[in-house]
Design an enzyme around this catalytic site. Structure first.
Site, PDB file in Angstrom:
ATOM      1  N   ASP A 173       0.846  -1.197   0.000  1.00 24.68           N
ATOM      2  CA  ASP A 173       0.000   0.000   0.000  1.00 24.68           C
ATOM      3  C   ASP A 173       0.877   1.241   0.000  1.00 24.68           C
ATOM      4  O   ASP A 173       1.874   1.311   0.724  1.00 24.68           O
ATOM      5  CB  ASP A 173      -0.920  -0.003   1.232  1.00 24.68           C
ATOM      6  CG  ASP A 173      -2.072   0.971   1.098  1.00 24.68           C
ATOM      7  OD1 ASP A 173      -1.809   2.199   1.050  1.00 24.68           O
ATOM      8  OD2 ASP A 173      -3.231   0.529   1.038  1.00 24.68           O
ATOM      9  N   ALA A 174       0.494   2.231  -0.806  1.00 26.18           N
ATOM     10  CA  ALA A 174       1.265   3.479  -0.903  1.00 26.18           C
ATOM     11  C   ALA A 174       0.949   4.450   0.219  1.00 26.18           C
ATOM     12  O   ALA A 174       1.616   5.477   0.354  1.00 26.18           O
ATOM     13  CB  ALA A 174       1.003   4.142  -2.255  1.00 26.18           C
ATOM     14  N   THR A 186      -1.519   6.580   0.630  1.00 27.86           N
ATOM     15  CA  THR A 186      -2.011   7.901   0.265  1.00 27.86           C
ATOM     16  C   THR A 186      -3.057   8.309   1.294  1.00 27.86           C
ATOM     17  O   THR A 186      -3.242   7.633   2.304  1.00 27.86           O
ATOM     18  CB  THR A 186      -2.600   7.886  -1.150  1.00 27.86           C
ATOM     19  OG1 THR A 186      -3.610   6.866  -1.226  1.00 27.86           O
ATOM     20  CG2 THR A 186      -1.522   7.593  -2.186  1.00 27.86           C
ATOM     21  N   GLU A 234      -7.596   4.828  -6.545  1.00 30.87           N
ATOM     22  CA  GLU A 234      -8.243   6.082  -6.136  1.00 30.87           C
ATOM     23  C   GLU A 234      -9.729   5.886  -6.382  1.00 30.87           C
ATOM     24  O   GLU A 234     -10.131   5.412  -7.450  1.00 30.87           O
ATOM     25  CB  GLU A 234      -7.718   7.246  -6.969  1.00 30.87           C
ATOM     26  CG  GLU A 234      -6.234   7.506  -6.815  1.00 30.87           C
ATOM     27  CD  GLU A 234      -5.902   8.201  -5.508  1.00 30.87           C
ATOM     28  OE1 GLU A 234      -6.829   8.698  -4.843  1.00 30.87           O
ATOM     29  OE2 GLU A 234      -4.719   8.261  -5.157  1.00 30.87           O
ATOM     30  N   THR A 282     -15.855  -1.785  -9.613  1.00 29.40           N
ATOM     31  CA  THR A 282     -17.035  -1.079  -9.106  1.00 29.40           C
ATOM     32  C   THR A 282     -18.199  -1.162 -10.070  1.00 29.40           C
ATOM     33  O   THR A 282     -18.005  -1.330 -11.286  1.00 29.40           O
ATOM     34  CB  THR A 282     -16.681   0.407  -8.868  1.00 29.40           C
ATOM     35  OG1 THR A 282     -17.854   1.139  -8.547  1.00 29.40           O
ATOM     36  CG2 THR A 282     -16.078   1.030 -10.120  1.00 29.40           C
ATOM     37  N   ASP A 283     -19.414  -1.001  -9.549  1.00 31.37           N
ATOM     38  CA  ASP A 283     -20.597  -0.954 -10.416  1.00 31.37           C
ATOM     39  C   ASP A 283     -20.675   0.342 -11.206  1.00 31.37           C
ATOM     40  O   ASP A 283     -21.436   0.443 -12.178  1.00 31.37           O
ATOM     41  CB  ASP A 283     -21.875  -1.149  -9.603  1.00 31.37           C
ATOM     42  CG  ASP A 283     -22.096  -0.107  -8.511  1.00 31.37           C
ATOM     43  OD1 ASP A 283     -21.210   0.749  -8.289  1.00 31.37           O
ATOM     44  OD2 ASP A 283     -23.159  -0.154  -7.865  1.00 31.37           O
ATOM     45  N   GLU A 284     -19.877   1.348 -10.832  1.00 30.96           N
ATOM     46  CA  GLU A 284     -19.965   2.645 -11.506  1.00 30.96           C
ATOM     47  C   GLU A 284     -19.488   2.591 -12.956  1.00 30.96           C
ATOM     48  O   GLU A 284     -19.771   3.500 -13.736  1.00 30.96           O
ATOM     49  CB  GLU A 284     -19.192   3.706 -10.718  1.00 30.96           C
ATOM     50  CG  GLU A 284     -19.785   3.942  -9.343  1.00 30.96           C
ATOM     51  CD  GLU A 284     -19.227   5.167  -8.647  1.00 30.96           C
ATOM     52  OE1 GLU A 284     -19.007   6.181  -9.326  1.00 30.96           O
ATOM     53  OE2 GLU A 284     -19.028   5.107  -7.426  1.00 30.96           O
ATOM     54  N   TYR A 295     -13.392   9.014 -12.319  1.00 34.43           N
ATOM     55  CA  TYR A 295     -13.158   7.816 -11.513  1.00 34.43           C
ATOM     56  C   TYR A 295     -13.669   6.565 -12.212  1.00 34.43           C
ATOM     57  O   TYR A 295     -12.926   5.593 -12.412  1.00 34.43           O
ATOM     58  CB  TYR A 295     -13.826   7.953 -10.140  1.00 34.43           C
ATOM     59  CG  TYR A 295     -14.006   6.626  -9.449  1.00 34.43           C
ATOM     60  CD1 TYR A 295     -12.908   5.827  -9.147  1.00 34.43           C
ATOM     61  CD2 TYR A 295     -15.272   6.150  -9.112  1.00 34.43           C
ATOM     62  CE1 TYR A 295     -13.066   4.588  -8.539  1.00 34.43           C
ATOM     63  CE2 TYR A 295     -15.435   4.923  -8.492  1.00 34.43           C
ATOM     64  CZ  TYR A 295     -14.346   4.139  -8.209  1.00 34.43           C
ATOM     65  OH  TYR A 295     -14.495   2.918  -7.611  1.00 34.43           O
ATOM     66  N   SER A 296     -14.948   6.568 -12.602  1.00 33.91           N
ATOM     67  CA  SER A 296     -15.510   5.359 -13.196  1.00 33.91           C
ATOM     68  C   SER A 296     -14.872   5.046 -14.546  1.00 33.91           C
ATOM     69  O   SER A 296     -14.712   3.875 -14.907  1.00 33.91           O
ATOM     70  CB  SER A 296     -17.030   5.471 -13.322  1.00 33.91           C
ATOM     71  OG  SER A 296     -17.420   6.599 -14.069  1.00 33.91           O
ATOM     72  N   LYS A 329     -11.652   3.239 -13.780  1.00 32.16           N
ATOM     73  CA  LYS A 329     -11.899   1.855 -13.371  1.00 32.16           C
ATOM     74  C   LYS A 329     -12.355   1.011 -14.560  1.00 32.16           C
ATOM     75  O   LYS A 329     -11.976  -0.162 -14.681  1.00 32.16           O
ATOM     76  CB  LYS A 329     -12.937   1.812 -12.250  1.00 32.16           C
ATOM     77  CG  LYS A 329     -12.437   2.311 -10.917  1.00 32.16           C
ATOM     78  CD  LYS A 329     -11.278   1.486 -10.372  1.00 32.16           C
ATOM     79  CE  LYS A 329     -11.696   0.117  -9.884  1.00 32.16           C
ATOM     80  NZ  LYS A 329     -10.559  -0.623  -9.267  1.00 32.16           N
ATOM     81  N   PRO A 355     -24.213  17.438   4.700  1.00 29.76           N
ATOM     82  CA  PRO A 355     -24.391  17.844   3.309  1.00 29.76           C
ATOM     83  C   PRO A 355     -24.997  16.734   2.459  1.00 29.76           C
ATOM     84  O   PRO A 355     -24.502  15.601   2.451  1.00 29.76           O
ATOM     85  CB  PRO A 355     -22.967  18.175   2.857  1.00 29.76           C
ATOM     86  CG  PRO A 355     -22.084  17.371   3.759  1.00 29.76           C
ATOM     87  CD  PRO A 355     -22.799  17.262   5.075  1.00 29.76           C
ATOM     88  N   ASN A 361     -30.119   8.336  -1.252  1.00 33.45           N
ATOM     89  CA  ASN A 361     -29.162   8.890  -0.306  1.00 33.45           C
ATOM     90  C   ASN A 361     -29.830   9.555   0.891  1.00 33.45           C
ATOM     91  O   ASN A 361     -29.368   9.431   2.032  1.00 33.45           O
ATOM     92  CB  ASN A 361     -28.255   9.899  -1.007  1.00 33.45           C
ATOM     93  CG  ASN A 361     -27.220   9.238  -1.894  1.00 33.45           C
ATOM     94  OD1 ASN A 361     -26.998   8.025  -1.826  1.00 33.45           O
ATOM     95  ND2 ASN A 361     -26.582  10.026  -2.740  1.00 33.45           N
ATOM     96  N   PRO A 377     -21.321  17.527 -10.384  1.00 38.53           N
ATOM     97  CA  PRO A 377     -21.394  17.524 -11.846  1.00 38.53           C
ATOM     98  C   PRO A 377     -21.525  16.101 -12.394  1.00 38.53           C
ATOM     99  O   PRO A 377     -20.785  15.205 -11.994  1.00 38.53           O
ATOM    100  CB  PRO A 377     -20.056  18.143 -12.273  1.00 38.53           C
ATOM    101  CG  PRO A 377     -19.603  18.938 -11.106  1.00 38.53           C
ATOM    102  CD  PRO A 377     -20.098  18.207  -9.897  1.00 38.53           C
TER     103      PRO A 377
END
Length: 357
Positions: free
Chosen positions: A32-33, A35, A83, A133-135, A159-160, A163, A214, A258, A291
């Site tokens: 592991d780096a 981060t 990430e 991921t499902d994304e 991100y998605s 991946k 939030p 959410n 966004p």
């Protein structure tokens, strides 16, 4: 017999390492780096345990990876390192391309070289398990069926997209070079050791501090929620018995908006640690939407149940109760995570809502 785990100090990775060593004496080499979201404190219970070797290093460092493979001769690589926060990918996509794409490529090439040195049973038994991921599948309309393994990829965030690229690399290294790979695509995980930028731990931490909670847009974004220990159990099953080259979707069968998640967490906190100022729901604050925010994710997890007999052990009600309890019982871990850099990030991302304005 040894396995190499990448990203094993992160949220899902550390849970997997802890879970693995609670079920098996097979050693883990953990690369592991460290981060911002990697935390050695997640693994504190393994201090002095000879079965766990922690290596501080970067998956993009081919020489380091090659040396680890040659020295420890693992029978499998379980690749968590990534990430993973969509908001961070919007603000700074470069690191996502480096870690998720270049890092996966580097690991695949190192694994291919190492696998080529193996013979007989050791070569036949080797596995490269890629955790995704499902994304990568994009966004669903309210009436669409859940994502199946055959869905087209339609990633909508940096991100998605990163991946999705890594998934395609893993597939290509199997079909082109014969590397024995497995891929799993999971839904939103929650549970212990979750870094407090993600929804559930952020709500817990802010509520206890009396800060605004939030919620993006109207809060009606729907996600499927998977308790992290169920995810770890599923990965063990796929690693042990999954068909080579196959993808398995791992989900919790828990689609929830959410805003419902936020209200559920508030209700549990009202029960477990009530605030004299009143119900925690009073702190809910709607903020400008992300966004390109995907509206709905949902996972069809029938394939892994049909082929491997896995299904989640936790309902959302049982899993979220355990999660809130864990955060209340582990405040020293939480406070250690809440560093100055983390607070700077939250202020940048959520603006005046975090300041209490």
């Amino acid at each position: 017999m040894t396995i190499l785990v990448t990203g094993g100090a992160g949220f899902i990775g550390s849970n997997f390492v802890l879970d693995w060593l609670s079920c098996s004496d097979e050693p883990v080499v953990n690369l592991d780096a460290l981060t911002y979201a990697g935390n050695r404190a997640n693994l504190a219970s393994l201090d002095g345990d000879a079965r766990h070797l922690f290596v501080h290093g970067d998956i993009c460092d081919r020489d380091r990876v090659d040396r680890l493979l040659a020295q420890h001769r693992p029978r499998a690589i379980v690749h968590f390192a990534a990430e993973s926060h969509v908001d961070r990918s919007i603000h700074g996509p470069g690191e996502f391309m480096r870690t998720n794409v270049t890092g996966t490529f580097t690991l695949l090439e190192a694994a291919r070289g190492y696998w080529g040195t193996l013979e007989g049973e050791a070569k036949a038994a080797f596995r490269f398990h890629h955790v995704s991921t499902d994304e990568v599948y994009g966004s669903l309309k309210p009436t669409d069926p859940p994502f199946a393994e055959t869905n087209a990829y339609e990633p909508n965030s940096p991100y998605s997209a990163s991946k999705a690229a890594s998934d395609h690399l893993v597939r290509a290294w199997h079909h082109t070079y014969g590397l024995p790979v497995l891929t799993t695509n999971c839904s939103n995980n929650y549970g212990p050791y979750h870094f407090p930028e993600k929804l559930i731990p952020l709500i817990i931490v802010n509520a206890l501090a009396g800060k605004p909670l939030p919620v993006y847009g109207d809060g009606q974004q729907v996600r499927d929620w998977l308790y992290v220990k169920d995810h770890c159990a599923a990965i063990r099953e796929v690693l042990a018995r999954g068909r080579l080259g196959e993808t398995y979707n791992i989900g919790g069968w828990n689609e929830k908006p959410n805003i419902d998640i936020v209200r559920t967490v508030c209700a549990l906190l009202d029960e477990m640690q009530p605030d004299a100022a009143g119900p925690y729901e009073r702190l809910i604050t709607y903020v400008k939407d992300r966004p390109g925010h995907d509206r709905r994710y949902a996972i069809d997890a029938r394939k892994i149940e049909r082929e491997l007999g896995w299904k989640p052990a936790e309902t959302f009600d049982t899993g979220i109760r355990k999660t809130v309890r864990w955060y209340l019982d582990n405040q020293p871990w939480v406070q250690n995570v809440l560093s100055g850099s983390y607070r700077d990030w939250v202020n940048t991302q959520y603006g005046s809502a975090e300041q209490g304005a």
